[in-house]
Design a protein around this motif. Structure first.
Motif, PDB file in Angstrom:
ATOM      1  N   GLU A 187       0.822  -1.201   0.000  1.00  0.00           N
ATOM      2  CA  GLU A 187       0.000   0.000   0.000  1.00  0.00           C
ATOM      3  C   GLU A 187       0.861   1.257   0.000  1.00  0.00           C
ATOM      4  O   GLU A 187       1.607   1.515   0.945  1.00  0.00           O
ATOM      5  N   LYS A 188       0.790   2.016  -1.087  1.00  0.00           N
ATOM      6  CA  LYS A 188       1.448   3.329  -1.205  1.00  0.00           C
ATOM      7  C   LYS A 188       2.926   3.239  -0.782  1.00  0.00           C
ATOM      8  O   LYS A 188       3.668   2.401  -1.253  1.00  0.00           O
ATOM      9  N   THR A 189       3.347   4.116   0.166  1.00  0.00           N
ATOM     10  CA  THR A 189       4.768   4.185   0.522  1.00  0.00           C
ATOM     11  C   THR A 189       5.253   2.994   1.342  1.00  0.00           C
ATOM     12  O   THR A 189       6.457   2.866   1.588  1.00  0.00           O
ATOM     13  N   ALA A 190       4.343   2.121   1.765  1.00  0.00           N
ATOM     14  CA  ALA A 190       4.774   0.903   2.450  1.00  0.00           C
ATOM     15  C   ALA A 190       5.525  -0.031   1.501  1.00  0.00           C
ATOM     16  O   ALA A 190       6.105  -1.030   1.935  1.00  0.00           O
ATOM     17  N   ARG A 191       5.520   0.331   0.220  1.00  0.00           N
ATOM     18  CA  ARG A 191       6.285  -0.461  -0.760  1.00  0.00           C
ATOM     19  C   ARG A 191       7.787  -0.291  -0.520  1.00  0.00           C
ATOM     20  O   ARG A 191       8.565  -1.215  -0.751  1.00  0.00           O
ATOM     21  N   ASN A 192       8.213   0.895  -0.095  1.00  0.00           N
ATOM     22  CA  ASN A 192       9.609   1.278   0.205  1.00  0.00           C
ATOM     23  C   ASN A 192      10.627   0.147   0.061  1.00  0.00           C
ATOM     24  O   ASN A 192      10.937  -0.300  -1.044  1.00  0.00           O
ATOM     25  N   PHE A 193      11.185  -0.327   1.184  1.00  0.00           N
ATOM     26  CA  PHE A 193      12.215  -1.366   1.147  1.00  0.00           C
ATOM     27  C   PHE A 193      11.653  -2.788   1.145  1.00  0.00           C
ATOM     28  O   PHE A 193      12.405  -3.746   1.047  1.00  0.00           O
ATOM     29  N   ASN A 194      10.342  -2.931   1.273  1.00  0.00           N
ATOM     30  CA  ASN A 194       9.776  -4.266   1.446  1.00  0.00           C
ATOM     31  C   ASN A 194      10.063  -5.231   0.292  1.00  0.00           C
ATOM     32  O   ASN A 194      10.475  -6.371   0.531  1.00  0.00           O
ATOM     33  N   PRO A 195       9.864  -4.846  -0.977  1.00  0.00           N
ATOM     34  CA  PRO A 195      10.168  -5.798  -2.062  1.00  0.00           C
ATOM     35  C   PRO A 195      11.636  -6.214  -2.093  1.00  0.00           C
ATOM     36  O   PRO A 195      11.945  -7.390  -2.331  1.00  0.00           O
ATOM     37  N   ASP A 196      12.544  -5.263  -1.837  1.00  0.00           N
ATOM     38  CA  ASP A 196      13.972  -5.581  -1.867  1.00  0.00           C
ATOM     39  C   ASP A 196      14.358  -6.501  -0.718  1.00  0.00           C
ATOM     40  O   ASP A 196      15.131  -7.449  -0.897  1.00  0.00           O
ATOM     41  N   ALA A 197      13.819  -6.216   0.481  1.00  0.00           N
ATOM     42  CA  ALA A 197      14.101  -7.077   1.629  1.00  0.00           C
ATOM     43  C   ALA A 197      13.576  -8.489   1.381  1.00  0.00           C
ATOM     44  O   ALA A 197      14.245  -9.486   1.706  1.00  0.00           O
ATOM     45  N   ALA A 198      12.383  -8.581   0.788  1.00  0.00           N
ATOM     46  CA  ALA A 198      11.805  -9.895   0.500  1.00  0.00           C
ATOM     47  C   ALA A 198      12.690 -10.696  -0.441  1.00  0.00           C
ATOM     48  O   ALA A 198      12.854 -11.910  -0.282  1.00  0.00           O
ATOM     49  N   MET A 199      13.276 -10.028  -1.430  1.00  0.00           N
ATOM     50  CA  MET A 199      14.139 -10.718  -2.389  1.00  0.00           C
ATOM     51  C   MET A 199      15.424 -11.209  -1.740  1.00  0.00           C
ATOM     52  O   MET A 199      15.997 -12.217  -2.152  1.00  0.00           O
ATOM     53  N   ALA A 200      15.890 -10.499  -0.713  1.00  0.00           N
ATOM     54  CA  ALA A 200      17.178 -10.827  -0.096  1.00  0.00           C
ATOM     55  C   ALA A 200      17.115 -12.068   0.781  1.00  0.00           C
ATOM     56  O   ALA A 200      18.135 -12.726   1.010  1.00  0.00           O
ATOM     57  N   GLY A 201      15.935 -12.407   1.293  1.00  0.00           N
ATOM     58  CA  GLY A 201      15.834 -13.504   2.252  1.00  0.00           C
ATOM     59  C   GLY A 201      15.822 -14.879   1.610  1.00  0.00           C
ATOM     60  O   GLY A 201      15.152 -15.101   0.602  1.00  0.00           O
ATOM     61  N   LYS A 202      16.563 -15.800   2.188  1.00  0.00           N
ATOM     62  CA  LYS A 202      16.483 -17.199   1.754  1.00  0.00           C
ATOM     63  C   LYS A 202      15.116 -17.783   2.126  1.00  0.00           C
ATOM     64  O   LYS A 202      14.561 -18.614   1.411  1.00  0.00           O
ATOM     65  N   ILE A 203      14.595 -17.349   3.278  1.00  0.00           N
ATOM     66  CA  ILE A 203      13.232 -17.675   3.686  1.00  0.00           C
ATOM     67  C   ILE A 203      12.536 -16.350   4.012  1.00  0.00           C
ATOM     68  O   ILE A 203      12.942 -15.652   4.942  1.00  0.00           O
ATOM     69  N   THR A 204      11.527 -16.003   3.227  1.00  0.00           N
ATOM     70  CA  THR A 204      10.855 -14.718   3.388  1.00  0.00           C
ATOM     71  C   THR A 204       9.472 -14.927   3.982  1.00  0.00           C
ATOM     72  O   THR A 204       8.680 -15.720   3.489  1.00  0.00           O
ATOM     73  N   ILE A 205       9.201 -14.168   5.060  1.00  0.00           N
ATOM     74  CA  ILE A 205       7.937 -14.263   5.775  1.00  0.00           C
ATOM     75  C   ILE A 205       7.213 -12.929   5.623  1.00  0.00           C
ATOM     76  O   ILE A 205       7.762 -11.872   5.946  1.00  0.00           O
ATOM     77  N   ALA A 206       5.999 -12.983   5.132  1.00  0.00           N
ATOM     78  CA  ALA A 206       5.212 -11.766   4.919  1.00  0.00           C
ATOM     79  C   ALA A 206       4.040 -11.723   5.881  1.00  0.00           C
ATOM     80  O   ALA A 206       3.234 -12.654   5.920  1.00  0.00           O
ATOM     81  N   GLN A 207       3.973 -10.640   6.678  1.00  0.00           N
ATOM     82  CA  GLN A 207       2.754 -10.381   7.435  1.00  0.00           C
ATOM     83  C   GLN A 207       1.874  -9.515   6.544  1.00  0.00           C
ATOM     84  O   GLN A 207       2.322  -8.533   5.964  1.00  0.00           O
ATOM     85  N   VAL A 208       0.613  -9.896   6.401  1.00  0.00           N
ATOM     86  CA  VAL A 208      -0.269  -9.176   5.475  1.00  0.00           C
ATOM     87  C   VAL A 208      -1.552  -8.779   6.194  1.00  0.00           C
ATOM     88  O   VAL A 208      -2.002  -9.444   7.124  1.00  0.00           O
ATOM     89  N   GLU A 209      -2.127  -7.675   5.738  1.00  0.00           N
ATOM     90  CA  GLU A 209      -3.365  -7.206   6.334  1.00  0.00           C
ATOM     91  C   GLU A 209      -4.567  -8.005   5.850  1.00  0.00           C
ATOM     92  O   GLU A 209      -5.545  -8.152   6.580  1.00  0.00           O
ATOM     93  N   GLU A 210      -4.474  -8.516   4.638  1.00  0.00           N
ATOM     94  CA  GLU A 210      -5.622  -9.215   4.059  1.00  0.00           C
ATOM     95  C   GLU A 210      -5.154 -10.301   3.102  1.00  0.00           C
ATOM     96  O   GLU A 210      -4.232 -10.089   2.315  1.00  0.00           O
ATOM     97  N   LYS A 211      -5.788 -11.460   3.176  1.00  0.00           N
ATOM     98  CA  LYS A 211      -5.561 -12.524   2.209  1.00  0.00           C
ATOM     99  C   LYS A 211      -6.753 -12.572   1.257  1.00  0.00           C
ATOM    100  O   LYS A 211      -7.906 -12.594   1.701  1.00  0.00           O
ATOM    101  N   VAL A 212      -6.468 -12.569  -0.044  1.00  0.00           N
ATOM    102  CA  VAL A 212      -7.522 -12.579  -1.053  1.00  0.00           C
ATOM    103  C   VAL A 212      -7.399 -13.838  -1.901  1.00  0.00           C
ATOM    104  O   VAL A 212      -6.350 -14.489  -1.939  1.00  0.00           O
ATOM    105  N   ASP A 213      -8.489 -14.173  -2.582  1.00  0.00           N
ATOM    106  CA  ASP A 213      -8.487 -15.384  -3.398  1.00  0.00           C
ATOM    107  C   ASP A 213      -7.594 -15.245  -4.625  1.00  0.00           C
ATOM    108  O   ASP A 213      -6.944 -16.206  -5.045  1.00  0.00           O
ATOM    109  N   GLU A 214      -7.565 -14.030  -5.187  1.00  0.00           N
ATOM    110  CA  GLU A 214      -6.827 -13.852  -6.440  1.00  0.00           C
ATOM    111  C   GLU A 214      -6.340 -12.418  -6.561  1.00  0.00           C
ATOM    112  O   GLU A 214      -7.050 -11.476  -6.174  1.00  0.00           O
ATOM    113  N   ILE A 215      -5.136 -12.259  -7.081  1.00  0.00           N
ATOM    114  CA  ILE A 215      -4.585 -10.945  -7.406  1.00  0.00           C
ATOM    115  C   ILE A 215      -4.292 -10.935  -8.897  1.00  0.00           C
ATOM    116  O   ILE A 215      -3.591 -11.812  -9.407  1.00  0.00           O
ATOM    117  N   HIS A 216      -4.838  -9.951  -9.592  1.00  0.00           N
ATOM    118  CA  HIS A 216      -4.597  -9.870 -11.036  1.00  0.00           C
ATOM    119  C   HIS A 216      -3.096  -9.712 -11.278  1.00  0.00           C
ATOM    120  O   HIS A 216      -2.432  -8.943 -10.577  1.00  0.00           O
TER     121      HIS A 216
END
Length: 247
Positions: A187-216
């Protein structure tokens, strides 16, 4: 595994051991994976190397792990207003490797992309390239460890410094939405370092506000190939880092 959802946040961080390295997304108070950090505090792992833009603020986010004495090395861009961060660094309790923000982001992204190192102009002609930046002090305030000189090379008549990529044992990120495959939307500026940090991890854990059935596919900010575990935490308030009021 098709469904990457973890029902319990404590289960999501259960296998993080003492001495682990963790890339953590967020900038200031925005996009901080605070619930994962809280779960790790409860789990108890220590002697951690944290790769993040900063170490949160006093009393929030990574600042809580820092106050608990669980972090022994920091790779980041600035201390900010975190008084405990500054105190531990200057008193010899914490090793700190400073790196420019853009360089930090690219070091993490490169780690996930399989790029071992890259050249950049950022830092040329400074102690970042030449070496000598204080990494660790002792209790008497004397410098006991400094940064090493980095390789430089000329391209098209200009000098560049070689920066190595970052790959960590784990990564913590915060996202607005995820599907069961681990595809993320920020969401908006929460994108900041999050994608890069996710790529760096051998095991990446995401806390999310909402789980949806499908993302386009056109709406995916980070493909699920980089995400190993998803845990739903509900809405998260950002907070205010510095409050200024008028008399």
């Amino acid at each position: 595994m098709l469904d990457k959802t973890i029902e319990s946040i404590s289960d999501a961080v259960a296998d993080i051991s003492d001495g682990a390295s963790i890339a953590v997304g967020g900038f200031g108070l925005v996009g901080i994976p605070a619930r994962l950090i809280d779960a790790l505090r409860s789990q108890g792992a220590g002697d951690l190397t944290i790769v993040s833009n900063n170490l949160g603020t006093d009393g929030f986010g990574l600042g809580l792990l820092l106050a608990d004495g669980k972090i022994t090395r920091s790779i980041g861009s600035y201390i900010g207003s975190n008084k405990e961060y500054a105190r531990q660094y200057l008193s010899g309790e914490l090793s700190v490797e400073f790196t420019p923000q853009g360089t930090l982001a690219e070091r993490m992204r490169a780690g996930g992309a399989g790029i071992p190192a890259f050249y950049t102009k950022a830092g040329v002609g400074t102690q970042l390239a030449d070496g000598g930046l204080p990494v660790r002090y002792n209790a008497e305030g004397e410098i006991v460890e400094t940064s090493k000189p980095k390789e430089t090379r000329e391209f098209n008549g200009e000098l560049y410094v070689l920066e190595e990529s970052i790959r960590t044992d784990f990564a913590f990120v915060h996202a607005a939405k995820a599907d069961r495959f681990g595809n993320l939307v920020f969401e908006k500026t929460a994108r900041n370092f999050n994608p890069d940090a996710a790529m760096a991890g051998k095991i990446t854990i995401a806390q999310v506000e909402e789980k949806v059935d499908e993302i386009h596919p056109d709406e995916v900010h980070l493909p699920g190939i980089y995400v190993d575990r998803v845990v739903v935490v509900g809405p998260q308030e950002t907070g205010i880092e510095n409050r200024t009021v008028r008399n």
